[in-house]
Motif scaffolding. Structure first.
Motif, PDB file in Angstrom:
ATOM      1  N   ARG A 113       0.868  -1.191   0.000  1.00 46.24           N
ATOM      2  CA  ARG A 113       0.000   0.000   0.000  1.00 46.24           C
ATOM      3  C   ARG A 113       0.896   1.228   0.000  1.00 46.24           C
ATOM      4  N   GLN A 122       3.951   0.357   6.772  1.00 45.98           N
ATOM      5  CA  GLN A 122       4.940   0.329   5.696  1.00 45.98           C
ATOM      6  C   GLN A 122       4.241   0.259   4.342  1.00 45.98           C
ATOM      7  N   GLN A 127       0.865  -9.977   5.862  1.00 44.53           N
ATOM      8  CA  GLN A 127      -0.326 -10.361   6.623  1.00 44.53           C
ATOM      9  C   GLN A 127      -0.431 -11.875   6.720  1.00 44.53           C
ATOM     10  N   ALA A 279      -5.063  -1.252  15.395  1.00 42.75           N
ATOM     11  CA  ALA A 279      -5.570  -2.605  15.145  1.00 42.75           C
ATOM     12  C   ALA A 279      -4.427  -3.556  14.782  1.00 42.75           C
TER      13      ALA A 279
HETATM   14  P1  AMP Z   1      -6.769  -4.090   6.803  1.00 41.00           P
HETATM   15  O1  AMP Z   1      -6.615  -4.995   5.631  1.00 41.00           O
HETATM   16  O2  AMP Z   1      -6.618  -2.638   6.458  1.00 41.00           O
HETATM   17  O3  AMP Z   1      -7.951  -4.403   7.669  1.00 41.00           O
HETATM   18  O4  AMP Z   1      -5.488  -4.381   7.717  1.00 41.00           O
HETATM   19  C1  AMP Z   1      -5.370  -5.529   8.505  1.00 41.00           C
HETATM   20  C2  AMP Z   1      -4.110  -5.413   9.321  1.00 41.00           C
HETATM   21  O5  AMP Z   1      -2.970  -5.342   8.468  1.00 41.00           O
HETATM   22  C3  AMP Z   1      -4.026  -4.148  10.145  1.00 41.00           C
HETATM   23  O6  AMP Z   1      -4.693  -4.290  11.363  1.00 41.00           O
HETATM   24  C4  AMP Z   1      -2.547  -4.000  10.340  1.00 41.00           C
HETATM   25  O7  AMP Z   1      -2.084  -4.825  11.393  1.00 41.00           O
HETATM   26  C5  AMP Z   1      -1.999  -4.497   9.034  1.00 41.00           C
HETATM   27  N1  AMP Z   1      -1.696  -3.370   8.112  1.00 41.00           N
HETATM   28  C6  AMP Z   1      -2.533  -2.721   7.275  1.00 41.00           C
HETATM   29  N2  AMP Z   1      -1.898  -1.778   6.578  1.00 41.00           N
HETATM   30  C7  AMP Z   1      -0.600  -1.806   6.979  1.00 41.00           C
HETATM   31  C8  AMP Z   1       0.582  -1.079   6.632  1.00 41.00           C
HETATM   32  N3  AMP Z   1       0.574  -0.125   5.707  1.00 41.00           N
HETATM   33  N4  AMP Z   1       1.739  -1.413   7.262  1.00 41.00           N
HETATM   34  C9  AMP Z   1       1.778  -2.388   8.195  1.00 41.00           C
HETATM   35  N5  AMP Z   1       0.701  -3.106   8.558  1.00 41.00           N
HETATM   36  C10 AMP Z   1      -0.478  -2.832   7.966  1.00 41.00           C
END
Ligand code: AMP
Length: 426
Positions: A113, A122, A127, A279
């Protein structure tokens, strides 16, 4: 010439941390497999349209953060920003729900991202997650929430809270969208530019706004738009979780702004993580996603955790176990002439199941012994001119500073005895 650094927002997983990394992934696989989830690995590269449809226009991820480029064939492709879209595409493309219903899969891998890099955020991150597809039952929602909790528990992470809400079904959300539009339209001018856009495109997304947080605190709650059936659904999920002793915090403001989400939405927060980065992971039910991707309607529920964020917290809590030695013994050749003999001795020891590093460098022996010590080796096997001439080797016990000479074909029990003696002493 300037040395070339890593790309901004990416990081290297260095050997000192890779043990913790492997520990976390093994813990996730254990929890997932204990519940019948099997590994799936999908491409990092997908058609851009997959994420445009699955994650949705009007989201920051799609509008601002995707690594999208045109490939040499003129097609728009994107480095995946999340794991669900690819996993769901793969399950449906291969019709896996025809053989197993529900199909349960887990995954791990890098996501991308284009976000502003900061602590816990980052541009390339990793994940771990699960998806359970093909059946709609509140007990599957509860299963997925419980697995998320068990995973965090397996990492020894304390100080977490489970935030859970219901997004109802499509009709509930249509009602809720109406309520939001009715509430916010009169105060449109007080909203930030993003929110004014969201009001038209995707009103559910309004609740994620950090700038307009104060206004959002006054927003109508989705709970007031739920049908009796949706209320019963979430009550069943909560009751199922009640039997697990997992503390559930009902959070009426937790929403996912995407249309295909339904019923359960949850996040696991950690006290040490602040603001938008609090989160550790989250998930929920996404019954409408398959149809959005052009496949037959297929309900699903899943979660994803950020690996780096989990490791940050586990490191600060000191829950990461010490990793086993990566080297039992170092086999040193004293000069180039003994290189072959050293390689043969090392091979023999490895065949006996030992972890052996060779040192054929041109440093002097005391330096090689000091380096073996730093690697955590218990023994050094020395092949000098004398030893090689006699088909022998000298085994030095690094802890006791003793040495014995042995024929090479008798090396295994001698080295094993040094290791055993080291293991039996604290
Ligand atoms: P999401 O898919 O946005 O629900 O993200 C799920 C989890 O992925 C979040 O709770 C973070 O732990 C991790 N995450 C999301 N975006 C980032 C990022 N840019 N850098 C690091 N971890 C991330």
């Amino acid at each position: 010439m300037q040395p070339i650094p890593a790309v901004r927002g990416t990081h290297d997983l260095l050997p000192d941390v890779s043990g913790a990394w492997a520990w976390l992934h093994a813990a996730h696989a254990r929890v997932a497999e204990a519940h019948g989830y099997r590994l799936i690995d999908t491409p990092i590269l997908e058609h851009t349209e997959l994420f445009e449809r699955a994650v949705g226009a009007g989201t920051d991820v799609v509008d601002k953060e995707m690594f999208t480029f045109v490939d040499r064939g003129g097609r728009s492709v994107t480095l995946r920003p999340e794991g669900t879209a690819g996993a769901v595409r793969a399950v449906l493309e291969h019709s896996l729900t025809q053989a197993h219903r529900p199909i349960r899969v887990h995954y791990a891998g890098p996501m991308f991202r284009y976000d502003r890099p900061q602590k816990g955020r980052q541009r390339q991150f990793s994940q771990v997650g699960v998806e359970c597809m093909g059946e709609r039952s509140p007990y599957l929602d509860a299963e997925v929430v419980e697995m998320a909790w068990r995973f965090v528990e397996a990492l020894g992470i304390t100080g977490v809270s489970l935030q859970l809400n219901s997004l109802g079904d499509a009709a509930d959300r249509a009602r809720y969208r109406g309520a939001l539009v009715e509430h916010f339209t009169p105060m449109r001018d007080r909203l930030c530019a993003d929110c004014r856009r969201r009001l038209e495109l995707n009103p559910l997304r309004l609740l994620d706004c950090k700038r307009d947080a104060e206004l959002m605190a006054e927003a109508p709650l989705i709970a007031d738009s739920l049908s009796a059936e949706s209320t019963r659904y979430v009550d069943t999920v909560i009751a199922a979780l009640g039997a697990t002793a997992i503390p559930v915090t009902r959070n009426p403001r937790l929403v996912r702004g995407l249309d295909y989400y339904a019923h359960t939405a949850f996040e696991i927060w950690h006290v040490s993580l602040e603001g938008a980065q609090n989160a550790l992971g989250g998930g929920g039910r996404y019954d409408g996603l398959a149809a959005v991707l052009g496949y037959p309607e297929t309900p699903g529920v899943g979660y994803a955790f950020g690996v780096e964020r989990l490791l940050l917290v586990a490191t600060s809590l000191g829950t990461i176990p010490a990793v086993a030695p990566v080297c039992h013994a170092v086999v040193c050749s004293v000069a180039e002439a003994q290189g072959q003999a050293a390689a043969a001795a090392a091979r023999l020891l490895r065949e006996a199941g030992l972890l052996i590093v060779t040192d054929a460098g041109d440093r002097r022996l005391p330096r090689k012994i000091a380096a073996a010590d730093r690697l955590g080796a218990a023994a050094v096997v020395i092949l000098g001119e004398d030893e090689a001439a006699q088909g022998a080797a000298t085994v030095r016990d690094l802890r006791r500073r003793t040495e014995v000479r042995t024929p090479v074909d008798g090396l295994v029990p001698v080295v094993a005895a040094v290791l055993a003696a080291n293991l039996s002493e604290p």
